[in-house]
Design an enzyme around this catalytic site. Sequence first.
Site, mmCIF file in Angstrom:
data_model
loop_
_atom_site.group_PDB
_atom_site.id
_atom_site.type_symbol
_atom_site.label_atom_id
_atom_site.label_comp_id
_atom_site.label_asym_id
_atom_site.label_seq_id
_atom_site.Cartn_x
_atom_site.Cartn_y
_atom_site.Cartn_z
ATOM 1 N N HIS A 39 0.843 -1.204 0.000
ATOM 2 C CA HIS A 39 0.000 0.000 0.000
ATOM 3 C C HIS A 39 0.878 1.253 0.000
ATOM 4 C CE1 HIS A 39 -2.767 -2.886 2.247
ATOM 5 N NE2 HIS A 39 -3.499 -2.531 1.211
ATOM 6 N N MET A 150 -1.125 -4.755 -8.530
ATOM 7 C CA MET A 150 -1.325 -5.852 -9.476
ATOM 8 C C MET A 150 -1.401 -7.223 -8.804
ATOM 9 S SD MET A 150 -1.988 -5.458 -12.621
ATOM 10 C CE MET A 150 -1.390 -6.901 -13.499
ATOM 11 N N SER A 187 0.495 -8.907 1.558
ATOM 12 C CA SER A 187 -0.957 -8.931 1.657
ATOM 13 C C SER A 187 -1.330 -8.776 3.118
ATOM 14 C CB SER A 187 -1.488 -10.276 1.140
ATOM 15 O OG SER A 187 -2.806 -10.474 1.598
#
Length: 297
Positions: A39, A150, A187
């Site tokens: 992020h 992506m 993640s």
Amino acid sequence: MRIIETIAKLRAAIAEWRRGNPGGTVGFVPTMGYLHDGHASLIRRSAAENGLTVVSVFVNPLQFGPNEDFDRYPRDPERDRRVAKAAGCDLLFAPAVTEMYPRPAAARVVIRELTDRLCGASRPGHFDGVGTVVTKLLHIVMPDSAYFGMKDAQQVAVIERMVEDLNFPVRIVPCETVREPDGLAMSSRNVYLNAEERRQAVILHETLKLAEEIFAEPGMTPGRLMAAMREHIRRAPLADTDYAEVLTWPDLQPPEEKPFGEMPPGSRFIAALAVRFGRTRLIDNRLLEIRTPAGKE
Ligand code: PAF
């Protein structure tokens, strides 16, 4: 960095900034929080390319299925603030569920194409939930550019298509996946993995590296490539494959079963994986392209 919880205040802050900065551009990074370096890289890119960067943190109930992890999805608002600020966020939008969905919505976005495979097949309704919240957020922020990672390649394909089909006045900027030192894609869900699952989770990255390496071998076909990917994942005893597929990119259609070498140069594919470790489902992907033979550019 200002933290804003209501749509009206966010719109007012952006309008004020635009009035004071004629010609300036607004970049937007939508997130579900629990911010990590992936992020942060989106926020840094937005901050480098725009005068104002808006980040949203909103765990969107609409994109979770009834048996999914909405309630236990990791949340850490304090850390989100620190990470967003350090990466260059100017306005952090953190609305409550009741602010975004004050009543059951009569109007929703339905994405018909691109969603019957990969995560769309495993998570029915997920992309309608993503399309709906991204539409709302884009209408609230009205950014010039919006930045998406992506790692969620199908999400990028769906949003690019939605924005094109419905003429949203925004540039969608897909950004490269950020990885841990061993290659695991960053993640928010990695936090669910226990030590042994975390060690074996590198199998996703390794399988995609293998796919990239053998893709150009003579006689390699989509079917053989998928079989090799599935076989490779079995090396991790705790890994349970949800899907391991090769599709055309960005249309996400099954390619013709013939050697890649016989397909037109420039044809693009995605090798995509979803693998469960216990209750945790991880995804990753690699884009593959048939190269133009040397001297034929
Ligand atoms: O990628 C995500 O975190 C979410 O799907 C998004 C785009 C913020 C929509 O809730």
